[in-house]
Motif scaffolding. Structure first.
Motif, PDB file in Angstrom:
ATOM      1  N   TRP A  57       0.820  -1.213   0.000  1.00 40.60           N
ATOM      2  CA  TRP A  57       0.000   0.000   0.000  1.00 40.60           C
ATOM      3  C   TRP A  57       0.850   1.257   0.000  1.00 40.60           C
ATOM      4  O   TRP A  57       0.451   2.273  -0.564  1.00 40.60           O
ATOM      5  N   ARG A  58       2.057   1.188   0.599  1.00 40.86           N
ATOM      6  CA  ARG A  58       2.953   2.325   0.519  1.00 40.86           C
ATOM      7  C   ARG A  58       3.342   2.585  -0.933  1.00 40.86           C
ATOM      8  O   ARG A  58       3.390   3.739  -1.383  1.00 40.86           O
ATOM      9  N   SER A  59       3.599   1.516  -1.699  1.00 40.32           N
ATOM     10  CA  SER A  59       3.927   1.666  -3.120  1.00 40.32           C
ATOM     11  C   SER A  59       2.751   2.243  -3.894  1.00 40.32           C
ATOM     12  O   SER A  59       2.917   3.083  -4.785  1.00 40.32           O
ATOM     13  N   ASN A  60       1.533   1.795  -3.536  1.00 40.16           N
ATOM     14  CA  ASN A  60       0.339   2.317  -4.206  1.00 40.16           C
ATOM     15  C   ASN A  60       0.212   3.830  -4.007  1.00 40.16           C
ATOM     16  O   ASN A  60      -0.034   4.590  -4.944  1.00 40.16           O
ATOM     17  N   VAL A  61       0.387   4.249  -2.741  1.00 41.61           N
ATOM     18  CA  VAL A  61       0.263   5.678  -2.440  1.00 41.61           C
ATOM     19  C   VAL A  61       1.373   6.471  -3.125  1.00 41.61           C
ATOM     20  O   VAL A  61       1.147   7.577  -3.630  1.00 41.61           O
ATOM     21  N   THR A  62       2.574   5.906  -3.162  1.00 38.01           N
ATOM     22  CA  THR A  62       3.685   6.596  -3.818  1.00 38.01           C
ATOM     23  C   THR A  62       3.398   6.819  -5.298  1.00 38.01           C
ATOM     24  O   THR A  62       3.672   7.891  -5.849  1.00 38.01           O
ATOM     25  N   ALA A  63       2.835   5.788  -5.947  1.00 44.78           N
ATOM     26  CA  ALA A  63       2.480   5.934  -7.364  1.00 44.78           C
ATOM     27  C   ALA A  63       1.420   7.013  -7.547  1.00 44.78           C
ATOM     28  O   ALA A  63       1.495   7.839  -8.470  1.00 44.78           O
ATOM     29  N   GLU A  64       0.437   7.028  -6.657  1.00 43.04           N
ATOM     30  CA  GLU A  64      -0.613   8.041  -6.748  1.00 43.04           C
ATOM     31  C   GLU A  64      -0.042   9.436  -6.505  1.00 43.04           C
ATOM     32  O   GLU A  64      -0.452  10.408  -7.140  1.00 43.04           O
ATOM     33  N   LEU A  65       0.917   9.557  -5.588  1.00 43.56           N
ATOM     34  CA  LEU A  65       1.536  10.858  -5.323  1.00 43.56           C
ATOM     35  C   LEU A  65       2.305  11.361  -6.538  1.00 43.56           C
ATOM     36  O   LEU A  65       2.325  12.562  -6.816  1.00 43.56           O
ATOM     37  N   SER A  66       2.936  10.452  -7.273  1.00 46.50           N
ATOM     38  CA  SER A  66       3.643  10.848  -8.491  1.00 46.50           C
ATOM     39  C   SER A  66       2.668  11.421  -9.512  1.00 46.50           C
ATOM     40  O   SER A  66       2.942  12.426 -10.172  1.00 46.50           O
ATOM     41  N   ALA A  80      -4.768   6.347  -0.922  1.00 42.31           N
ATOM     42  CA  ALA A  80      -4.719   5.917  -2.326  1.00 42.31           C
ATOM     43  C   ALA A  80      -6.098   6.022  -2.974  1.00 42.31           C
ATOM     44  O   ALA A  80      -6.237   6.481  -4.115  1.00 42.31           O
ATOM     45  N   ASP A  81      -7.126   5.614  -2.231  1.00 42.18           N
ATOM     46  CA  ASP A  81      -8.494   5.692  -2.765  1.00 42.18           C
ATOM     47  C   ASP A  81      -8.899   7.144  -2.996  1.00 42.18           C
ATOM     48  O   ASP A  81      -9.538   7.471  -4.006  1.00 42.18           O
ATOM     49  N   TRP A  82      -8.548   8.031  -2.058  1.00 38.63           N
ATOM     50  CA  TRP A  82      -8.917   9.442  -2.202  1.00 38.63           C
ATOM     51  C   TRP A  82      -8.227  10.049  -3.418  1.00 38.63           C
ATOM     52  O   TRP A  82      -8.863  10.760  -4.218  1.00 38.63           O
ATOM     53  N   LEU A  83      -6.933   9.798  -3.569  1.00 37.28           N
ATOM     54  CA  LEU A  83      -6.194  10.364  -4.699  1.00 37.28           C
ATOM     55  C   LEU A  83      -6.718   9.840  -6.028  1.00 37.28           C
ATOM     56  O   LEU A  83      -6.818  10.581  -7.011  1.00 37.28           O
ATOM     57  N   LYS A  84      -7.065   8.562  -6.069  1.00 31.30           N
ATOM     58  CA  LYS A  84      -7.608   7.990  -7.302  1.00 31.30           C
ATOM     59  C   LYS A  84      -8.959   8.629  -7.641  1.00 31.30           C
ATOM     60  O   LYS A  84      -9.232   8.962  -8.797  1.00 31.30           O
ATOM     61  N   GLN A  85      -9.794   8.796  -6.625  1.00 26.12           N
ATOM     62  CA  GLN A  85     -11.098   9.420  -6.852  1.00 26.12           C
ATOM     63  C   GLN A  85     -10.941  10.860  -7.340  1.00 26.12           C
ATOM     64  O   GLN A  85     -11.687  11.319  -8.209  1.00 26.12           O
ATOM     65  N   TRP A  86      -9.967  11.581  -6.791  1.00 24.23           N
ATOM     66  CA  TRP A  86      -9.724  12.955  -7.242  1.00 24.23           C
ATOM     67  C   TRP A  86      -9.352  12.958  -8.718  1.00 24.23           C
ATOM     68  O   TRP A  86      -9.838  13.790  -9.485  1.00 24.23           O
ATOM     69  N   ARG A  87      -8.475  12.058  -9.124  1.00 24.30           N
ATOM     70  CA  ARG A  87      -8.071  11.988 -10.534  1.00 24.30           C
ATOM     71  C   ARG A  87      -9.264  11.743 -11.442  1.00 24.30           C
ATOM     72  O   ARG A  87      -9.424  12.367 -12.486  1.00 24.30           O
ATOM     73  N   GLN A  88     -10.096  10.794 -11.044  1.00 21.81           N
ATOM     74  CA  GLN A  88     -11.242  10.453 -11.875  1.00 21.81           C
ATOM     75  C   GLN A  88     -12.198  11.630 -12.049  1.00 21.81           C
ATOM     76  O   GLN A  88     -12.835  11.764 -13.097  1.00 21.81           O
ATOM     77  N   SER A 132       0.169 -11.596  -5.334  1.00 20.32           N
ATOM     78  CA  SER A 132       0.078 -11.516  -3.874  1.00 20.32           C
ATOM     79  C   SER A 132      -1.196 -10.834  -3.403  1.00 20.32           C
ATOM     80  O   SER A 132      -1.627 -11.048  -2.261  1.00 20.32           O
ATOM     81  N   ASP A 133      -1.791 -10.013  -4.242  1.00 18.47           N
ATOM     82  CA  ASP A 133      -3.002  -9.280  -3.841  1.00 18.47           C
ATOM     83  C   ASP A 133      -3.963  -9.242  -5.032  1.00 18.47           C
ATOM     84  O   ASP A 133      -4.245  -8.179  -5.592  1.00 18.47           O
ATOM     85  N   PRO A 134      -4.502 -10.403  -5.438  1.00 19.41           N
ATOM     86  CA  PRO A 134      -5.232 -10.504  -6.710  1.00 19.41           C
ATOM     87  C   PRO A 134      -6.545  -9.738  -6.765  1.00 19.41           C
ATOM     88  O   PRO A 134      -7.029  -9.440  -7.855  1.00 19.41           O
ATOM     89  N   GLN A 135      -7.135  -9.403  -5.618  1.00 21.66           N
ATOM     90  CA  GLN A 135      -8.414  -8.694  -5.619  1.00 21.66           C
ATOM     91  C   GLN A 135      -8.274  -7.222  -5.252  1.00 21.66           C
ATOM     92  O   GLN A 135      -9.269  -6.552  -4.997  1.00 21.66           O
ATOM     93  N   ASN A 136      -7.048  -6.746  -5.251  1.00 23.31           N
ATOM     94  CA  ASN A 136      -6.793  -5.330  -5.030  1.00 23.31           C
ATOM     95  C   ASN A 136      -6.815  -4.633  -6.392  1.00 23.31           C
ATOM     96  O   ASN A 136      -5.890  -4.787  -7.193  1.00 23.31           O
ATOM     97  N   ALA A 137      -7.860  -3.884  -6.650  1.00 15.88           N
ATOM     98  CA  ALA A 137      -8.045  -3.288  -7.974  1.00 15.88           C
ATOM     99  C   ALA A 137      -6.883  -2.375  -8.351  1.00 15.88           C
ATOM    100  O   ALA A 137      -6.413  -2.386  -9.496  1.00 15.88           O
ATOM    101  N   PHE A 138      -6.409  -1.581  -7.386  1.00 19.88           N
ATOM    102  CA  PHE A 138      -5.320  -0.653  -7.686  1.00 19.88           C
ATOM    103  C   PHE A 138      -4.058  -1.404  -8.105  1.00 19.88           C
ATOM    104  O   PHE A 138      -3.405  -1.057  -9.091  1.00 19.88           O
ATOM    105  N   VAL A 139      -3.711  -2.447  -7.362  1.00 17.73           N
ATOM    106  CA  VAL A 139      -2.521  -3.238  -7.679  1.00 17.73           C
ATOM    107  C   VAL A 139      -2.650  -3.865  -9.066  1.00 17.73           C
ATOM    108  O   VAL A 139      -1.702  -3.874  -9.862  1.00 17.73           O
ATOM    109  N   GLN A 140      -3.813  -4.385  -9.374  1.00 16.70           N
ATOM    110  CA  GLN A 140      -4.012  -5.048 -10.665  1.00 16.70           C
ATOM    111  C   GLN A 140      -3.933  -4.048 -11.824  1.00 16.70           C
ATOM    112  O   GLN A 140      -3.330  -4.329 -12.860  1.00 16.70           O
TER     113      GLN A 140
END
Length: 468
Positions: free
Chosen positions: A47-56, A123-131, A212-220
């Motif tokens: 999740w740290r990697s997910n947030v880092t990608a969203e921050l970029s 991560a969810d908040w940043l993704k929603q903002w982008r959308q 490792s996290d097959p049902q995590n939409a962001f990771v996929q």
């Protein structure tokens, strides 16, 4: 060695273990605690990697928004709430960066106990903002003409054909994920030497993360997008497939069938993998066609899913065997359904035309496509988009395949009927059943069956007239 279950049972029940087992039981418990902590730490790091990608992505959007702030202020038709939204994004970015810095400064055992939901919420908040806001940020003027994407009615050989839709969520066609940018830089440094660039380890890491996290939409989504950018030629596609990427992608589609973004990104990666014959066959063997059609069926109104799926079908239907299989699975009807629903959306329509053209090149599919109304759908598309070269070219070519030069020549069919019997018998059969002229010259050797069939059809027609 004493078992973990026995050690835990003894500790919790108050029973005293024999002295020779006490040390080993303690070791097992300590090892179990450490293992649990490491597993939790791995989840937190994801999740740290997910947030880092969203921050970029957020940093790129803020840079774009700041560069165009003055232009936006001088244009009254710009979104008036955008400056406030950008400030909110900047505040959230600062907050998240502070939390990440605090997290990184913790000892490993404290990081293992960190509340994962904090990173997940960010991560969810940043993704929603982008959308909601990314499309409203004014784009900087391009330094040169941009080439429009155009589907070609054959398997793609260039992985950059779809570069214009890269990271569409981020609002910039030139935006790249940091990991992807690093991988592409390594490829540029080492030319086409995939192993020297270290791409095998990159692909393996991405695939492992997805598994490792097959049902995590962001990771996929991010995993598929990374794999898509790494498929640049035959060698790289085969290397990606060799790391179990294809079953991992299809598994993701199965477990996230209600997530339209996941379905779209997965289909986009399959587009690129299918541009090489060996990987295309692997996708078909792993039932990739079925997965793509299921995605189209589950998300009929989602343009992102539909155009990615149709692009994948266009590449996968490259041989007569694949074209026949796709048609038998209902691919033709699904593509036509999409064309009817998205006839005004060129981003979808153009890719549908490529897939439909490939299906129509196989003679065994043409009759079924005509029956399904393909010609009418194609004519509607051509009529509605007179200025679009791709629609005009591929649409008219597909119509000719279905109605023109591939249609049986009636004069040749009639001549074959005369040769198979005589002129009077041929006229008699055609009078009873004019549709026989669509049978083609092969009717010459089947005149008896043609005669019987025309009699049966004529009798049925007469019987029907009695009940009118």
């Amino acid at each position: 060695m004493i078992s973990l279950d026995r050690a835990i049972a003894a500790r919790t029940s108050g029973n005293v273990l024999p002295r020779k087992f006490q040390a080993s039981a303690t070791q097992v418990l300590v090892a179990a605690v450490l293992l649990q902590a490491l597993l939790r730490l791995r989840s937190t790091e994801v999740w740290r990697s997910n947030v880092t990608a969203e921050l970029s992505m957020a940093a790129a959007l803020l840079e774009m928004g700041g560069a165009q702030a003055s232009a936006s202020a001088s244009e009254p038709d710009r979104e008036p709430l955008l400056p406030s939204a950008l400030r909110t994004l900047a505040d959230r970015k600062d907050l998240v960066e502070g939390q990440i810095a605090e997290y990184d400064g913790m000892p490993w055992f404290q990081r293992a106990l960190f509340d994962t939901s904090a990173f997940q919420a960010h991560a969810d908040w940043l993704k929603q903002w982008r959308q909601e806001w990314a499309a409203k940020i004014p784009k900087a003027p391009s330094s040169g003409p941009q080439s429009a994407a155009s589907p070609i009615p054959k398997a793609r050989e260039d992985a950059e054909d779809e570069a214009e839709d890269a990271d569409a969520d981020a609002g910039s066609p030139n935006f790249k994920l940091p990991a992807v940018a690093a991988a592409k830089a390594a490829l540029e440094k080492f030319g086409t030497d995939w192993k020297a660039a270290g791409m095998d380890s990159v692909v393996e890491e991405v695939v492992n993360l997805m598994q490792s996290d097959p049902q995590n939409a962001f990771v996929q989504e991010r995993g598929c997008e990374s794999l898509r950018y790494l498929c640049t030629d035959d060698e790289s596609r085969q290397a990606v497939a060799a790391k179990d990427a294809i079953p991992t992608i299809l598994r993701s589609m199965e477990l996230n069938e209600n997530e339209s973004e996941v379905q779209g990104y997965c289909c986009g990666t399959l587009v690129h993998l299918a541009a090489t014959a060996s990987t295309r066959r692997s996708i078909v063997q792993e039932k990739g066609l079925e997965a793509i059609l299921r995605a189209m069926q589950m998300h009929p109104s989602n343009a992102f899913v539909q155009f990615k799926a149709c692009a994948a079908l266009a590449n996968l239907a490259a041989t007569s065997q694949e074209q026949s299989l796709l048609a038998s699975l209902g691919g033709g009807e699904m593509i036509l359904k999409t064309m009817r629903l998205h006839v005004h959306d060129l981003s979808v329509l153009e890719y549908c035309l490529g897939a439909l053209h490939n299906l129509a090149t196989y003679p065994g599919n043409q009759a079924a496509l005509r029956t399904a109304g393909a010609v009418r759908v194609l004519r509607d598309a051509v009529r509605l988009h007179p200025q679009n070269h791709q629609v005009q070219q591929v649409g008219k070519k597909t119509i000719r395949l279905l109605k023109g030069r591939n249609a049986p020549d009636a004069s040749k069919t009639f001549k074959a009927m005369v040769d198979g019997a005589d002129r009077d018998k041929a006229l008699e059969i055609v009078t009873r059943h004019p549709g026989i002229l669509a049978a083609g010259p092969d009717v010459k050797d089947n005149m008896l069956q043609a005669d019987l069939a025309s009699n049966a059809i004529n009798a049925a027609r007469s019987l029907g007239n009695l009940f009118r």
